[in-house]
Write a protein that holds these residues in place. Structure first.
Motif, PDB file in Angstrom:
ATOM      1  N   THR A  17      38.970  41.380 -23.590  1.00 17.05           N
ATOM      2  CA  THR A  17      38.528  40.558 -24.715  1.00 17.05           C
ATOM      3  C   THR A  17      39.071  41.123 -26.025  1.00 17.05           C
ATOM      4  OG1 THR A  17      36.439  41.763 -25.100  1.00 17.05           O
ATOM      5  CG2 THR A  17      36.423  39.985 -23.464  1.00 17.05           C
ATOM      6  N   GLY A  18      39.326  40.230 -26.966  1.00 16.46           N
ATOM      7  CA  GLY A  18      39.816  40.649 -28.272  1.00 16.46           C
ATOM      8  C   GLY A  18      41.116  41.414 -28.203  1.00 16.46           C
ATOM      9  N   ALA A  19      42.096  40.843 -27.514  1.00 19.20           N
ATOM     10  CA  ALA A  19      43.312  41.604 -27.218  1.00 19.20           C
ATOM     11  C   ALA A  19      44.560  41.052 -27.890  1.00 19.20           C
ATOM     12  CB  ALA A  19      43.520  41.670 -25.715  1.00 19.20           C
ATOM     13  N   SER A  20      44.418  40.393 -29.020  1.00 22.75           N
ATOM     14  CA  SER A  20      45.601  39.871 -29.704  1.00 22.75           C
ATOM     15  C   SER A  20      46.293  40.930 -30.550  1.00 22.75           C
ATOM     16  CB  SER A  20      45.226  38.672 -30.583  1.00 22.75           C
ATOM     17  OG  SER A  20      44.343  39.060 -31.621  1.00 22.75           O
ATOM     18  N   ARG A  21      45.646  42.077 -30.741  1.00 27.52           N
ATOM     19  CA  ARG A  21      46.225  43.128 -31.580  1.00 27.52           C
ATOM     20  C   ARG A  21      45.533  44.452 -31.291  1.00 27.52           C
ATOM     21  NH1 ARG A  21      43.550  41.869 -37.568  1.00 27.52           N
ATOM     22  NH2 ARG A  21      41.380  41.769 -36.858  1.00 27.52           N
ATOM     23  N   GLY A  22      46.044  45.502 -31.919  1.00 30.76           N
ATOM     24  CA  GLY A  22      45.393  46.803 -31.912  1.00 30.76           C
ATOM     25  C   GLY A  22      45.117  47.376 -30.542  1.00 30.76           C
ATOM     26  N   ILE A  23      43.927  47.955 -30.389  1.00 29.54           N
ATOM     27  CA  ILE A  23      43.547  48.612 -29.144  1.00 29.54           C
ATOM     28  C   ILE A  23      43.556  47.626 -27.986  1.00 29.54           C
ATOM     29  CG2 ILE A  23      41.645  49.756 -27.947  1.00 29.54           C
ATOM     30  CD1 ILE A  23      40.892  51.060 -30.626  1.00 29.54           C
ATOM     31  N   GLY A  24      43.035  46.428 -28.206  1.00 31.27           N
ATOM     32  CA  GLY A  24      42.983  45.441 -27.129  1.00 31.27           C
ATOM     33  C   GLY A  24      44.346  45.079 -26.603  1.00 31.27           C
ATOM     34  N   ALA A  25      45.299  44.867 -27.506  1.00 26.82           N
ATOM     35  CA  ALA A  25      46.658  44.545 -27.080  1.00 26.82           C
ATOM     36  C   ALA A  25      47.266  45.691 -26.287  1.00 26.82           C
ATOM     37  CB  ALA A  25      47.525  44.210 -28.290  1.00 26.82           C
ATOM     38  N   ALA A  26      47.043  46.911 -26.741  1.00 24.41           N
ATOM     39  CA  ALA A  26      47.566  48.077 -26.020  1.00 24.41           C
ATOM     40  C   ALA A  26      46.962  48.179 -24.627  1.00 24.41           C
ATOM     41  CB  ALA A  26      47.286  49.353 -26.814  1.00 24.41           C
ATOM     42  N   ILE A  27      45.666  47.891 -24.507  1.00 23.42           N
ATOM     43  CA  ILE A  27      45.018  47.933 -23.200  1.00 23.42           C
ATOM     44  C   ILE A  27      45.592  46.863 -22.276  1.00 23.42           C
ATOM     45  CG2 ILE A  27      42.833  47.492 -22.010  1.00 23.42           C
ATOM     46  CD1 ILE A  27      41.428  48.771 -24.461  1.00 23.42           C
ATOM     47  N   ALA A  28      45.737  45.646 -22.780  1.00 20.57           N
ATOM     48  CA  ALA A  28      46.272  44.560 -21.950  1.00 20.57           C
ATOM     49  C   ALA A  28      47.660  44.907 -21.434  1.00 20.57           C
ATOM     50  CB  ALA A  28      46.298  43.266 -22.756  1.00 20.57           C
ATOM     51  N   LYS A  29      48.511  45.426 -22.308  1.00 15.35           N
ATOM     52  CA  LYS A  29      49.869  45.780 -21.902  1.00 15.35           C
ATOM     53  C   LYS A  29      49.874  46.922 -20.890  1.00 15.35           C
ATOM     54  CE  LYS A  29      51.651  44.397 -26.432  1.00 15.35           C
ATOM     55  NZ  LYS A  29      52.213  44.880 -27.721  1.00 15.35           N
TER      56      LYS A  29
END
Length: 244
Positions: A17-29
Motif C-alpha cells: 500500500t502507498g507505493a507510488s514513491r519513497g519507501i513503498g516504491a522501494a519495497i515494491a521493486k
C-alpha cells in the motif's frame, strides 16, 4: 548461488500500500526483484504509480485506493487476489504525518496510519495459506519519542505494535507471520536528507546519516522470505541507532 536464493519469492503474490514513491516504491521493486508478483496502491499520484509499475513489469499493476477509506482498502486486497490468483504478502506501508492537531487531521491520520493496516490485515489473512506474511511499516517514533511535536503520529504508529503482536497470536497456527518494521529517518521526498529538519534528525542517529529506502525494502524482503519463517510478532527497528 541457487535459483531459490536469487528468487526467494518466486510464485508469491504481494500487495504494497502507498507505493507510488519513497519507501513503498522501494519495497515494491525489491519484492518484484525477489520474484514476487506485486500490486501497489496509490492515493493521488497515478503517474508516479505508473512509473513504478512500468519499472517492475511482469504482472504488476496499480490500484487507486485512499487508505482513509476502509472499503477501498478491502477492495484493493480483493482485487490483488483476483488478478494475481493468490495472496501471500501484505505490506502495510501507506502513512501520513500532519503538523497540526485539527480534528480533521486526527481522524485522517488515525484512519490511514492505524485503522487501514488492520482492515487490510483482516481482509488479507483469510486469503493466505501457510507461509503468508503481513508486514507493517511503522516508525521508530512508535517505540521511543525523542523530541516534542509528534504525539499524534507516534500514537498512530505505536498502535501497530499491539496489532502485530495480537495478529501474530491469532494467525500463528495457520503458519502466517506478522511483523512490524520501524524505520528511522529515511531519505525520501517527504523527509529529505537535505531538508530543514535533517541536521537534528541525523544527530539522533548512531550512524550519523539518514537511511535509504532500499535499506527498509531489504528488511521487508527478508521478512517476506522463507529465511524469516520463525520470525513473528517482532518489532524490527531500522533507524541507524536513533533509538539505541
Amino acid at each position: 548461488m541457487t535459483a531459490s536464493s536469487q528468487s526467494p519469492l518466486k510464485g508469491r503474490a504481494a500487495l504494497v500500500t502507498g507505493a507510488s514513491r519513497g519507501i513503498g516504491a522501494a519495497i515494491a521493486k525489491a519484492l518484484a526483484a525477489a520474484g514476487a508478483d506485486v500490486a501497489i496502491t496509490y492515493s493521488a499520484s497515478p503517474d508516479k504509480a505508473g512509473q513504478v509499475v512500468a519499472e517492475i513489469g511482469g504482472k504488476s499493476f496499480a490500484i487507486q485506493a485512499d487508505s482513509a477509506d476502509p472499503k477501498a482498502v478491502q477492495a484493493a486486497v480483493a482485487e490483488t487476489a483476483k488478478r494475481l490468483g493468490r495472496f501471500d504478502i501484505l505490506v502495510n506501508n501507506a502513512g501520513v504525518a500532519y503538523g497540526d492537531d485539527s480534528l480533521e487531521n486526527i481522524e485522517r491520520m488515525l484512519a490511514i496510519n492505524t485503522r487501514a493496516p488492520y482492515v487490510a490485515a483482516i481482509a488479507a489473512a483469510p486469503l493466505m495459506g501457510e507461509g503468508g506474511r503481513i508486514i507493517t511499516i511503522s516508525s521508530c517514533l512508535g517505540e521511543k519519542v525523542g523530541f516534542p511535536g509528534v504525539t499524534l503520529y507516534a500514537m498512530s504508529k505505536a498502535a501497530m505494535t499491539g496489532m502485530t503482536r495480537g495478529l501474530a497470536r491469532d494467525l500463528g497456527q495457520r503458519g502466517i507471520t506478522v511483523n512490524v518494521v520501524q524505520p528511522g529517518p529515511i531519505d525520501t521526498d517527504m523527509n529529505p536528507a537535505n531538508g530543514e529538519n535533517a541536521p537534528a534528525m541525523t544527530a539522533l542517529t548512531a550512524l550519523g546519516r539518514y537511511g535509504r529506502p532500499q535499506e527498509i525494502a531489504d528488511t521487508v524482503v527478508f521478512l517476506a522470505s522463507p529465511a524469516a519463517s520463525y520470525v513473528t510478532g517482532a518489532q524490527i527497528t531500522v533507524d541507524g541507532g536513533a533509538n539505541a
